[in-house]
Design an enzyme around this catalytic site. Structure first.
Site, mmCIF file in Angstrom:
data_model
loop_
_atom_site.group_PDB
_atom_site.id
_atom_site.type_symbol
_atom_site.label_atom_id
_atom_site.label_comp_id
_atom_site.label_asym_id
_atom_site.label_seq_id
_atom_site.Cartn_x
_atom_site.Cartn_y
_atom_site.Cartn_z
ATOM 1 C CG ASP A 88 34.134 88.603 96.372
ATOM 2 O OD1 ASP A 88 33.147 89.452 96.574
ATOM 3 O OD2 ASP A 88 34.781 88.969 97.573
ATOM 4 C CG ASP A 141 33.315 95.243 96.219
ATOM 5 O OD1 ASP A 141 32.722 96.239 95.501
ATOM 6 O OD2 ASP A 141 33.885 94.115 95.693
ATOM 7 C CG ASP A 161 24.692 98.093 115.844
ATOM 8 O OD1 ASP A 161 23.752 97.699 115.416
ATOM 9 O OD2 ASP A 161 25.230 96.847 116.687
ATOM 10 C CD GLU A 189 19.989 99.024 116.062
ATOM 11 O OE1 GLU A 189 19.592 98.048 115.413
ATOM 12 O OE2 GLU A 189 21.262 99.015 116.502
#
Length: 553
Positions: free
Chosen positions: A34, A38, A216, A277
């Site tokens: 697509d 993935d 994150d 991070e």
């Protein structure tokens, strides 16, 4: 669930010396066709990563998300977004990686959720002061009717950091904080309900067998009391790496969260790891994140952001080893990731390019591709000789440059839209990888679809082309990683050597490492037996923008 067991004495845990490969799933490999990568695509390429020699992979976000910020806006922290597959696909990836001796780190986004998260939707329907709103940072506005935001903070993605909501009765109401996009409301980490929810999320993935988490915005979860006004310098990095005393970065209360998480991971066997991070102004402050009862690693952004200058590079290596070693942690080394200009371009920029700025068709100071690649290869040759843990960003092993000529109509980074095209953002380092030169989408899939356009010139850097070229960047990385493991370079320390003001030179046992960051060759002397050269050259004079590993006869 699948789990790779390794019981190690303190000081020899796998994460202290690992070579960790960052996978940006939407751009790595696309099994569905697509145009978006993935998890089955990742599984299909694990043998290539085993061949490269990495110890672990870090998967950038794949959890359920409306994809307003490429998955860093999560609606369900306990499931896989259908764009990337299913939980069964994740379990299969984990099992197949562990079968190859490759550990798996998953990205966790605790600073904020998507505005489509059930909690935030409940908050919008609830009244000011309600328990539902207390999970996020809602405040009354200033001005006669609350029409002004609570303070003057500016979003990392441009524009204000506050968004006003419409209350249930249809009137303008409170404001909520979003460090990033307006679709990414910040959690209130002073709320115990938020903390307990994330303990549960950690255990959900640990129970499945993951080996750790990359956290994150690890430095942004606690905001200063009172939310005081603050305006960063005009030339500041967007993530705060060059600034002191930013009221939404690096607050002391963050450390309490990671001590708590450390205890959760300690409940599980196998040396599970937290990697943060955290963009902080000094290495000394960065090292506070990895004290023995907190995180296990944090990214060495001062090293990443160091310019191509020998004195600066020597200083940041020395300071990194001192700062991290001072708290009993390994230094990490990283040159590229999904948020910065690829180092095969960045190291040859001739104009300032603050973090998050990106490079596009109208950017000043564009790099010479040949100079950038030579410096990039030399920098990697130095990095993979250093003690500690090294991170590789997908595609750097192919020497990929930043994709600089992406047409405006294809750009997708929120930074581009929130700054009305003034900042190009991060699309240029996120373009899907080239695997096969003569295949549709260069082998990213078999349909030719690609969510960002791939430069035509990337055909020459496709993995199948580089695999057969002994002098390719891919084969350089293979040799470096293999020798790093063979010589156990992740352990121990280094001894500095003098090869001139424009050189970075050190010794690891009998292995000498020299990089020439100047404009004239450096003579290495007699009895040199090269193990690795970042560029082919004859004789023993090390050319500019070149690095080598050698022993002396």
């Amino acid at each position: 669930m699948a789990q790779l067991e390794q019981f190690a004495a303190p000081g020899s845990e796998w994460w202290r010396t690992a070579v960790i490969y960052q996978i940006y799933p939407r751009s790595f490999a696309d099994a569905s066709g697509d145009g978006i990568g993935d998890l089955p695509g990742v599984t299909s390429r694990l043998d290539d990563l085993k061949d490269l020699g990495v110890d672990a992979i870090w998967l950038s976000p794949f959890m359920t998300s409306p994809q307003k910020d490429a998955g860093y806006d999560v609606t369900d922290y306990r499931d896989v977004d259908p764009l990337f597959g299913t939980l069964a696909d994740f379990d299969e990836l984990l099992a197949q990686a562990h079968a190859r001796g490759i550990r798996v780190i998953v990205d966790l986004v605790p600073n904020h959720s998507s505005d489509q998260h059930v909690w935030f939707q409940q908050a919008l329907k609830a009244a000011p002061g309600s328990p539902e709103r207390a999970r996020y940072i809602f405040r009354d506005g200033k001005g006669e009717n609350g029409e002004l935001p609570p303070n003057n903070w500016e979003s990392v993605f441009g524009g204000g950091m506050w968004e006003r909501v419409i209350e249930a009765d249809g009137t303008p109401g409170q404001w909520y904080l979003h460090i990033f996009d307006a679709t990414q409301p910040d959690f209130d980490w002073t709320n115990e309900e938020v903390r307990e929810e994330f303990r549960s999320i950690l255990r959900f993935w640990l129970d499945r067998g993951v080996d750790g988490f990359r956290v994150d915005v690890a430095h942004g979860m606690i905001k200063a009391d009172g939310l005081p006004d603050y305006m960063p310098p005009t030339d500041a990095d967007s993530m705060g790496g060059g600034e002191d005393d930013v009221p939404y970065w690096g607050q002391d209360g963050v450390h309490e969260i990671y001590r708590d998480w450390h205890e959760v991971l300690a409940e599980y066997d196998g040396d599970r790891a937290l990697a943060g991070e955290a963009w902080l102004p000094t290495l000394e402050k960065t090292a506070l994140w990895v004290r023995p009862d907190e995180m296990h690693q944090t990214f060495n952004f001062p090293y990443l952001m160091t310019h191509w200058d020998a004195a600066d590079l020597r200083a940041v290596i020395r300071d990194s080893l001192d700062a991290f070693g001072g708290v009993g942690a390994p230094s990490t080394w990283v040159l590229s990731n999904h948020d910065v200009v690829r180092h095969a371009s960045r190291l040859a920029l001739t104009a300032d390019n603050p973090q998050g700025e990106g490079i596009g068709p109208k950017s000043a100071g564009k790099p010479d591709p040949a100079v950038g690649l030579s410096r990039g290869r030399a920098a990697s040759t130095v990095m993979l000789a250093l003690p500690g843990s090294a991170y590789i960003y997908q595609g750097e092993e192919l020497g990929l440059p930043e994709a600089m000529e992406i047409p405006d109509e294809f750009r997708q980074d929120p930074t581009w839209f929130r700054t009305n095209g003034e900042r190009y953002g991060r699309d240029g380092c996120r373009v899907p990888l080239p695997w096969t030169a003569d295949a549709p989408a260069f082998g990213f899939n078999d349909t030719g679809l690609s969510w960002l356009p791939q430069p035509d010139e990337w055909a020459a850097s496709a993995r199948d082309v580089e695999a057969s070229d002994p002098d390719s960047t891919l084969n350089l990385y293979r040799r470096l990683i293999a020798l790093r493991h063979e010589r156990e370079l992740g352990y121990g320390s280094l001894v500095w050597e003098d090869a001139g003001a424009n050189a970075v030179a050190f010794r690891r046992g009998d292995l000498h490492v020299v990089a020439n960051l100047g404009t004239e060759p450096i003579e290495l002397g007699e009895g040199v037996e090269f193990l690795v050269r970042s560029e082919p050259f004859a004789g023993t004079a090390l050319p500019p923008d070149t690095a080598a590993w050698f022993i002396r006869a």
